[in-house]
Design an enzyme around this catalytic site. Sequence first.
Site, mmCIF file in Angstrom:
data_model
loop_
_atom_site.group_PDB
_atom_site.id
_atom_site.type_symbol
_atom_site.label_atom_id
_atom_site.label_comp_id
_atom_site.label_asym_id
_atom_site.label_seq_id
_atom_site.Cartn_x
_atom_site.Cartn_y
_atom_site.Cartn_z
ATOM 1 C CG HIS A 75 -2.018 -0.944 1.046
ATOM 2 N ND1 HIS A 75 -3.038 -0.513 0.221
ATOM 3 C CD2 HIS A 75 -2.533 -1.724 1.919
ATOM 4 C CE1 HIS A 75 -3.986 -1.455 0.183
ATOM 5 N NE2 HIS A 75 -3.464 -3.271 1.415
ATOM 6 C CB CYS A 78 -2.286 3.477 -4.101
ATOM 7 S SG CYS A 78 -3.632 3.145 -5.314
#
Length: 328
Positions: A155, A197
């Site tokens: 992440h 991301c």
Amino acid sequence: MLFSFTSSFRLLLGNLHQLYSADMEKFDELDAVAGNKGETFTKTQIKPFANETESNSGQGKVSKEHLKQAEYPFSSGIAVIINNIIFDKRLNLGDRKGSDVDASSLLQRFLEFGFDSDLLNDVTKKEMDTKFNEIIEDKKSLKTTDCLIVVLLTHGNEDSVFMTDGDVKIKNVMEYFNATNCPELHLKPKVFIFQACRGSDLGSGVERKVIRDRDPNQADAIASYVEYDEEFGEIIRIPNEADFLAVYSTSTGYGSFRNTETGSPFVRHLSDELREMKKGEDFYKVLTRVNKKVGMGYKPKHPSTSVVTQMPSFISHLTKDLVFNQKV
């Protein structure tokens, strides 16, 4: 009179030199976290090396021929893949199902290129620090290493990536191996690949009908290798940022998709392109094709009524062409 002017001019140059020196359908998910901007830990400080001549202060010795090369020499490399799937519940980050597909695919590619490859799953900040310092401290291996690749499947947000227990600034991750902290990798390519991301926005675009056209032509080039000169050479400066290549699965501020069954489109296309790359082909061309296939070919499954896209990017501080050679 001419002699006097020349001497004064040289003195002036010397003085100047001194002054200068001083949410979505079942399978597609985002590797994102909203609203978490800062790093939540103090990065382990890397101890400076005792031998000051091994820094980037200009005292290291490199041959002119090496600097003139158009292509990085490559015979061996180190690849580290950090594959984070399950995170500390306090971080409120979902499990990254499907990431194992990405990790195994890239591991296979790097082994085919002859890299000494290591896959680490669900890594904490301390474990990352330990691994990176382990690499830095193995100076004997680094001297015969021509390239370092670090892959982080995790992440992330705009300027950080997550280990299982907290976030780490991307800048700090890369600094482990800069010219000051890892002099054995001077003038050697250091490639960082981030499947994560870089924000919570969705990429947008337009749709156009494609018509048939002629095929383009391509041409490749290759250069030769000359070793470091251990005794002679002029003083040069090697920036800490030199010879780094940062490869991102998406553009700044936007989300990066991952399929829970087939992995991420970015890594899938990257792995495919590495497998199919031509002999002598520069890595830039591989990355450019990945940009095109993901950016223009991938259609995320998302409830949004607008056109949703994902555009990979890469930032290069490389000083030569980077060519990998198939070993298997």
